[in-house]
Design a protein around this motif. Structure first.
Motif, short mmCIF file in Angstrom:
data_model
loop_
_atom_site.label_atom_id
_atom_site.label_comp_id
_atom_site.label_asym_id
_atom_site.label_seq_id
_atom_site.Cartn_x
_atom_site.Cartn_y
_atom_site.Cartn_z
N ALA A 266 120.67 30.24 88.89
CA ALA A 266 120.40 30.72 87.53
C ALA A 266 120.17 29.54 86.57
O ALA A 266 119.26 29.57 85.73
N GLY A 267 121.00 28.50 86.70
CA GLY A 267 120.82 27.32 85.86
C GLY A 267 119.52 26.59 86.17
O GLY A 267 118.83 26.12 85.26
N PHE A 268 119.20 26.50 87.45
CA PHE A 268 117.95 25.85 87.86
C PHE A 268 116.75 26.62 87.31
O PHE A 268 115.79 26.03 86.81
N ALA A 269 116.81 27.96 87.36
CA ALA A 269 115.72 28.78 86.84
C ALA A 269 115.55 28.58 85.34
O ALA A 269 114.43 28.52 84.83
N ARG A 270 116.64 28.45 84.60
CA ARG A 270 116.54 28.23 83.17
C ARG A 270 115.92 26.87 82.86
O ARG A 270 115.16 26.73 81.90
N GLU A 271 116.24 25.87 83.68
CA GLU A 271 115.63 24.55 83.50
C GLU A 271 114.11 24.63 83.70
O GLU A 271 113.34 24.02 82.96
N ILE A 272 113.70 25.36 84.72
CA ILE A 272 112.26 25.51 85.00
C ILE A 272 111.57 26.21 83.84
O ILE A 272 110.48 25.81 83.40
N ALA A 273 112.18 27.26 83.33
CA ALA A 273 111.60 27.98 82.19
C ALA A 273 111.48 27.06 80.98
O ALA A 273 110.47 27.10 80.26
N ALA A 274 112.48 26.22 80.76
CA ALA A 274 112.44 25.31 79.62
C ALA A 274 111.28 24.34 79.72
O ALA A 274 110.64 24.00 78.72
N ARG A 275 110.96 23.91 80.95
CA ARG A 275 109.83 23.00 81.14
C ARG A 275 108.52 23.68 80.80
O ARG A 275 107.53 23.01 80.49
N ARG A 276 108.48 25.01 80.88
CA ARG A 276 107.28 25.76 80.51
C ARG A 276 107.28 26.13 79.02
O ARG A 276 106.42 26.88 78.56
N GLY A 277 108.26 25.62 78.29
CA GLY A 277 108.32 25.91 76.86
C GLY A 277 108.92 27.26 76.54
O GLY A 277 108.69 27.81 75.46
N LEU A 278 109.73 27.82 77.45
CA LEU A 278 110.30 29.15 77.27
C LEU A 278 111.82 29.05 77.15
O LEU A 278 112.46 28.29 77.87
N THR A 279 112.40 29.82 76.24
CA THR A 279 113.85 29.93 76.19
C THR A 279 114.29 30.97 77.21
O THR A 279 113.58 31.94 77.46
N ALA A 280 115.46 30.79 77.80
CA ALA A 280 115.87 31.67 78.90
C ALA A 280 117.36 31.93 78.86
O ALA A 280 118.16 31.08 78.47
#
Length: 419
Positions: A266-280
């Protein structure tokens, strides 16, 4: 029409599209760039089995800010199968270079939308590594680990200037050339249609973050993406399997790639989303039959992260099935670590269980809706980025903004088409 008895005139000769487009910032290093282009072209010819007289790359020697884009440059950028950007402090400050990057990145994004997998045709090559890469470059997933430490630290320019790095330079040329040939022969990027090659010079600068912030559609102020974890905690996992080293006290502690990547998924997925400019945000799936769905912070893109072992735990299985009936997340992703021996041993059983849980998703054959067999954390990184970007792009294509819910499973999904 030709005269009677005379053969028709031969068709006009058309040069094949270049294998690669070399984008660079004009500077005092032009002689080094010319030599690099010559060396790379020669290696591409050898690996592609092309004669020494054939042109395989494109290098523009004239374009500066305010000049007219030549037809040759436009055609090369619209048809080449790999884009090599020579990254340097000067490069990221160059408006023409940022425009070239933006235009080719759009070709890659369209390819990913059409094919459901990432393109590897956009390559940031380190010339003189800048202190900080702009976001447009950071979003590109290119494996720099294939190159030497000297390359990653000092860049190609230094490898060329210092004799002691000659072997590292030749190795870098070989890696790039093979990548270029693979893109052309195995996973070719389709050309941009002629009708779409109009005002290239009006393209935005990919490296101008302030300009892009004004030009791109605004995302919702609330959480953009929410990840729902369908995985047991350690105690529940013991009910169906022996090795529970991938689990913790809570479901959010699930770390399926623990042998290579120790961050919970879950934390890894949020990091990936942040790199795409998305809050998660992230939560666990609701196990209560009458309970409301886990809070999603107002997110419009919902992604299920599913442990295959939930198919063998009735409580979790029913929770996933209720979610499918009531909410239908945008996508469901199922990681599978090949180093998890117990999961590999029972994969046929687990796969059958997943198939019955996600039958409607699988039947759509839409890679956005369901992705299984994500074998490594790197593959998960790439797959999730595709899912997030595809979901966002499809949503903007439909309404100019993110929809409140995805289409029902089994119904035709909106497809992004040309203007």
């Amino acid at each position: 029409m030709s005269a009677i008895g005379l053969p028709p005139p031969p068709p006009a000769h058309r040069s094949p599209p270049p294998y690669f487009f070399l984008s660079y910032a004009r500077s005092d290093d032009d002689l080094y760039v010319e030599q690099f282009f010559k060396d790379l072209s020669g290696e591409v010819r050898v690996r592609a089995g092309i004669g020494s007289a054939e042109t395989v790359g494109f290098l523009d020697r004239n374009l500066e800010m305010g000049t007219i884009w030549s037809k040759e440059l436009v055609d090369a950028l619209a048809t080449c199968t790999t884009f090599i950007g020579l990254c340097s402090p000067r490069y990221i400050l160059s408006e023409p270079c940022g425009q070239e990057w933006h235009l080719f990145a759009q070709r890659c994004e369209q390819y990913e939308l059409d094919n459901g997998r990432r393109s590897t045709a956009l390559v940031p090559a380190l010339w003189l590594p800048p202190r900080q890469m702009p976001p447009a470059m950071q979003r590109v997933q290119y494996d720099q680990e294939r190159f030497s430490e000297a390359y990653r630290r000092d860049g190609l320019r230094q490898l060329m200037r210092l004799a002691r790095y000659h072997d590292e330079y030749l190795e870098a040329i070989s890696v790039l050339a093979q990548h270029i040939v693979d893109n052309a022969e195995v996973d070719r990027l389709p050309p941009l249609p002629l009708a779409s090659r109009g005002e290239f010079a009006a393209a935005p600068n990919a490296f101008d973050t302030a300009l892009l912030a004004r030009a791109e559609p605004a995302l919702p102020k609330s959480t953009d993406v929410h990840f729902i974890v369908a995985a047991p905690n350690r105690d529940d996992a013991r009910l169906v399997r022996g090795d529970v080293s991938y689990y913790g006290e809570q479901s959010l502690d699930w770390t399926p790639y623990a042998t290579t990547h120790t961050t919970p998924l879950a934390g890894f997925a949020r990091e990936i989303a942040a790199r795409r400019g998305l809050t998660a945000g992230a939560s666990t799936i609701s196990l209560s039959p009458a309970g409301a769905e886990s809070p999603d912070g107002g997110a419009r893109i919902i992604v299920l992260l599913v442990d295959a072992w939930t198919s063998q735990l009735e409580t979790y299985r029913q929770a996933v099935e209720r979610h499918e009936e009531r909410h239908r997340a945008t996508a469901a992703l199922v990681p599978r670590n090949t180093e998890d021996a117990e999961t590999e041993e029972h994969w046929r059983l687990l796969s059958d269980g997943l198939r019955s849980m996600f039958l409607d998703r699988i039947a759509t054959r839409d890679s956005l809706v369901y992705r299984q067999d994500i074998l490594t954390h790197r593959a998960f990184d790439e797959d999730l980025q595709i899912v997030l970007e595809t979901a966002r792009n499809r949503s903007f294509a439909v309404r100019g903004g993110l929809p409140s819910a995805p289409p029902a499973i089994g119904m035709a999904r909106p497809i992004l088409e040309g203007p």
